[in-house]
Write an enzyme that holds these catalytic residues in place. Structure first.
Site, short mmCIF file in Angstrom:
data_model
loop_
_atom_site.label_atom_id
_atom_site.label_comp_id
_atom_site.label_asym_id
_atom_site.label_seq_id
_atom_site.Cartn_x
_atom_site.Cartn_y
_atom_site.Cartn_z
N GLY A 204 1.03 -1.19 0.01
CA GLY A 204 -0.06 0.04 0.15
C GLY A 204 1.01 1.46 0.14
N PRO A 205 0.25 2.35 -0.32
CA PRO A 205 0.93 3.73 -0.40
C PRO A 205 1.65 3.96 1.14
CG PRO A 205 -1.24 3.99 -0.78
CD PRO A 205 -1.16 2.63 -0.60
N PRO A 206 2.47 4.66 1.17
CA PRO A 206 3.33 5.20 2.26
C PRO A 206 2.01 5.88 3.25
CG PRO A 206 4.54 5.89 0.32
CD PRO A 206 3.44 5.60 -0.18
N GLY A 207 2.51 5.51 4.57
CA GLY A 207 1.60 6.35 5.57
C GLY A 207 0.10 5.56 5.80
N THR A 208 -0.14 4.65 5.18
CA THR A 208 -1.38 3.93 5.40
C THR A 208 -1.58 3.18 6.36
OG1 THR A 208 -0.83 2.39 3.65
CG2 THR A 208 -2.38 4.19 2.99
N GLY A 209 -0.44 2.71 7.26
CA GLY A 209 -0.57 2.04 8.61
C GLY A 209 0.12 0.73 8.43
N LYS A 210 0.82 0.38 7.26
CA LYS A 210 1.50 -1.11 7.14
C LYS A 210 2.34 -1.50 8.34
CE LYS A 210 3.36 0.00 3.48
NZ LYS A 210 2.81 1.41 3.47
N GLU A 428 -13.41 34.67 -5.92
CA GLU A 428 -13.90 33.58 -5.00
C GLU A 428 -15.55 33.60 -5.06
OE1 GLU A 428 -11.83 31.16 -4.33
OE2 GLU A 428 -9.92 32.51 -4.94
N ASP A 504 -7.44 28.29 -12.74
CA ASP A 504 -8.68 27.79 -13.12
C ASP A 504 -8.89 27.66 -14.53
OD1 ASP A 504 -9.38 28.36 -10.63
OD2 ASP A 504 -10.07 30.58 -10.96
P1 ADP Z 1 3.59 2.96 6.59
O1 ADP Z 1 4.23 1.72 7.13
O2 ADP Z 1 2.16 2.23 5.79
O3 ADP Z 1 4.11 3.79 5.59
P2 ADP Z 1 3.04 3.68 9.28
O4 ADP Z 1 2.30 2.50 9.78
O5 ADP Z 1 4.31 3.99 9.60
O6 ADP Z 1 2.45 3.75 7.53
O7 ADP Z 1 1.74 4.96 9.60
C1 ADP Z 1 2.73 6.19 10.23
C2 ADP Z 1 2.01 6.45 11.14
O8 ADP Z 1 0.53 7.08 10.91
C3 ADP Z 1 1.33 5.48 12.40
O9 ADP Z 1 2.34 5.34 13.41
C4 ADP Z 1 -0.15 6.08 12.93
O10 ADP Z 1 0.23 6.76 13.96
C5 ADP Z 1 -0.64 6.60 11.73
N1 ADP Z 1 -1.27 5.76 10.81
C6 ADP Z 1 -1.17 5.32 9.67
N2 ADP Z 1 -2.36 4.70 9.26
C7 ADP Z 1 -3.12 4.41 10.33
C8 ADP Z 1 -4.47 3.73 10.40
N3 ADP Z 1 -4.92 3.10 9.52
N4 ADP Z 1 -5.23 4.08 11.44
C9 ADP Z 1 -4.51 4.79 12.78
N5 ADP Z 1 -3.30 5.49 12.32
C10 ADP Z 1 -2.56 5.18 11.16
ZN ZN Z 2 -10.23 30.65 -9.09
#
Ligand code: ADP
Ligand code: ZN
Ligand code: MG
Length: 615
Positions: A204-210, A428, A504
């Site tokens: 999965g993409p970065p930061g999704t909680g792997k 706006e 725009d």
């Molecule tokens: P990845 O490994 O997918 O790049 P991380 O697991 O390191 O991402 O996520 C970084 C932080 O973001 C986690 O420590 C948590 O605080 C938050 N986070 C990311 N995904 C979730 C999720 N699905 N639920 C709750 N917190 C999340």
């Molecule tokens: Zn505009």
């Protein structure tokens, strides 16, 4: 841990430098007479001819001469290198003529000097090398270089991550709950003849909680959890990675049932060969091979599950994805609106929220953000509250945090002239009015004329009511109309038009072009696509004109169609806005005072206007 390792390494390089300096001094001392002054051969022969020399010692590679003492001084020593391959009979004759006493000496370095000369430096070098290595590779406990750097995840209750801490990725969670169950009750599955999966790959993409999910598996399963990152295997010494893999599996087998987690698998699992085959890292390849061997090697009743995470599955070696290896792939995707709300709830558990905060609305305003973004969003909001000196986090704090993340920081202290401000307000207001008047446009959530640091002078935030995967022709047309609304309002209300509408206009033209070239939405050109799409998906990336697969004539037709489509929407926006000019003026008036208008305020304005119009 990284920091400690680094410090120790510098420490031992100081050792190394001292040792080298010492060796250099030793070498110099042993092989030279420090008091002898080195002179050119010609100077030495001149000294002999001038009768300044008292004694000469001819060695195998140099000539040492003792000059006659002047007064009470100690006799001076000079040394010159001998000329290679030159007969020195003349020199000897000269010495005899001058009556200088001379002797030859075959250099015989004493045994201890020989030992000091080369055995000692070698021994020192080996010693310091060893120390350096030991310090560098000192990870957990007394380990040597080929030992794996796996950290056994601490099952400390206070820091334990559980599935409750992970939200918004329900499918992935469900799969992993099953994996945990395998490890907790292996008999249940064995009885039925089912095999426990060997490898689970989180993609999965970065930061999704792997990584977070993997930790949660560790926290829930209650079995030892070996966690390490792909880059831990990749060291500067060839063969170390492979040795570490072997060691890791050795340790794991001893403690089974266990989970091994390899984060950032792509660091070692990158596909071998390919276009860069010649430049591939041999070391990494060996490591990968060893991993494959080990994964095949342990038998089915060893309760070892290997989990790995990557955000680049496409570059992984095919061999890793084969059956019997990472055959289970769990998609950890960016969360939808419900998922975002759930993640926000998890992260605001420890935050005191004001009653006016609706996480639902926050979730709707943050499409595209992943778990890590949302975690930092909640934190930013809490910080904003702290800056205000409040002990609860309000809706305004969240708004600020979102704006910060989406549009950049509010440029405090940036002054806009009243003229500019009025223009931005009309611009706006035009977007907002168009959006409010069109059936298919996303509702307007907020308008602001507070300048942000990234480009935009103001912003009209529209809130999609649902995630969009398909859009109809009418919806796209409405969208273009809203995009043009800003420019149209400027045309109507200001004496001149400005550069503010550039973005725009670009977006409007691009959308129109895509409608015609990619979605076949033009009557004149029919349901045919023109040009190759250059973006990865729907509504992303411009239509590429590099691979044009249409004639010059068709190209002109496309341009004309785009122009026609945009012109039509421009006319439509002009009609809509000039019909409701009083509403626009009222809106701008409020906007100039309050700088930001929220949805309720907008609704009030519209209600007041319609009431007046009805009278
Ligand atoms: P990845 O490994 O997918 O790049 P991380 O697991 O390191 O991402 O996520 C970084 C932080 O973001 C986690 O420590 C948590 O605080 C938050 N986070 C990311 N995904 C979730 C999720 N699905 N639920 C709750 N917190 C999340
Ligand atoms: Zn505009
Ligand atoms: Mg990670």
């Amino acid at each position: 841990m990284q920091g400690v390792r680094k410090r120790q390494f510098t420490f031992s390089s100081v050792y190394l430098a001292v040792a080298l300096a010492f060796m250099f001094a030793l070498h110099f001392y042993v092989l030279n007479h420090p008091e002898a002054k080195s002179v050119p051969y010609s100077e030495l022969t001149a000294d002999v001819r001038e009768g300044k020399v008292a004694k000469v010692e001819i060695r195998s590679d140099s000539i040492m001469a003792e000059l006659k003492a002047e007064g009470k001084e100690k006799p001076k020593l000079v040394v010159a290198s001998r000329l290679p391959n030159v007969d020195e009979r003349d020199f000897v004759t000269e010495l005899e003529k001058q009556g200088v006493s001379f002797e030859g000496r075959i250099d015989k370095v004493p045994w201890w000097e020989q030992i000091l000369g080369w055995v000692l430096p070698l021994a020192l070098l080996a010693g310091f090398w060893g120390i350096a290595m030991r310090r560098m590779t000192k990870g957990v406990g007394p380990m040597t270089i080929g030992k794996s750097q796996a950290k056994i995840y601490d099952l400390d209750e206070s820091k334990r991550v559980t599935f409750a801490d992970v939200a918004g990725v329900d499918e992935a969670k469900a799969e992993l709950v099953e994996v945990v169950d395998f490890l907790k009750h292996p008999q249940k599955y064995r009885k039925l003849g089912a095999k426990i999966p060997r490898g689970v790959l989180l993609v999965g993409p970065p930061g999704t909680g792997k990584t977070l999910l993997a930790k949660a598996v560790a926290g829930e399963s209650g079995v030892p959890f070996f966690s390490l990152s792909g880059s831990d295997f990749v060291e500067m010494f060839v063969g170390v990675g492979a040795a570490r893999v072997r060691d890791l599996f050795q340790q794991a087998k001893e403690r089974s049932p266990v989970i091994i987690f390899i984060d950032e698998l792509d660091a070692i699992g990158r596909s071998r060969g390919g276009p860069r085959a010649f430049a591939t890292n041999d070391e990494r390849e060996q490591t990968l091979n060893q991993l494959l061997v080990q994964m095949d090697g342990f038998d089915a009743d060893a309760d070892i599950i290997i989990m790995a995470a990557t955000n680049r599955p496409e570059i992984l070696d095919k061999a890793l994805l084969r059956a019997g290896r990472f055959d289970r792939r769990v998609l950890v995707d960016a969360p939808g609106v419900a998922g975002r709300k759930a993640i926000l709830e998890v992260h605001s558990r420890k935050v005191k929220l004001d009653t006016d905060v609706s996480l639902e609305v926050v979730a709707r305003r943050t499409p595209g953000m992943v778990g890590a973004d949302l975690a930092s969003l909640v934190n930013e909001a809490a910080l904003a509250a702290a800056r205000r000196g409040s002990d609860t986090v309000s809706k305004a704090d969240f708004d600020e945090a979102i704006d910060r993340q989406q549009l950049g920081l509010i440029k405090r202290g940036r002054v806009m002239s009243d003229d500019e401000k009025r223009r931005v307000a009309y611009h706006e207001g035009g977007h907002a009015l168009a959006a409010l008047s069109l059936k298919h446009a996303d509702p307007v959530h907020r308008i602001t004329i507070i300048p942000r640091s990234i480009g935009a002078l103001g912003a009209t935030l529209q809130l999609p009511t649902e995630e969009r995967y398909l859009m109809t022709r009418e919806e796209l047309l409405d969208r273009i109309c809203v995009m043009l609304g800003g420019r149209v309002a400027e045309e109507l209300a200001c004496s001149d038009i400005s550069t503010g509408a550039q973005n725009d206009l670009e977006r409007a033209s691009e959308t129109a072009r895509q409608m015609i070239c990619r979605f076949g939405m033009s009557e004149a050109l029919g349901p045919v696509t023109y040009g190759a799409p250059s973006g990865p998906s729907f509504l992303e990336g411009p239509v590429s004109l590099v691979d044009r697969n249409f004639s010059e004539q068709t190209g002109q037709q496309i341009d004309a169609e785009v122009r026609k489509l945009v012109d039509e929407q421009h006319a439509r926006a002009t009609r809509i806005i000039s019909e409701r000019r009083p509403l626009l003026d009222a809106l701008v008036g409020r906007l100039l005072v309050e700088e930001t208008l929220d949805q309720p305020a907008l609704e009030d304005l519209v209600a007041a206007y319609t009431k007046k119009a009805a009278e």
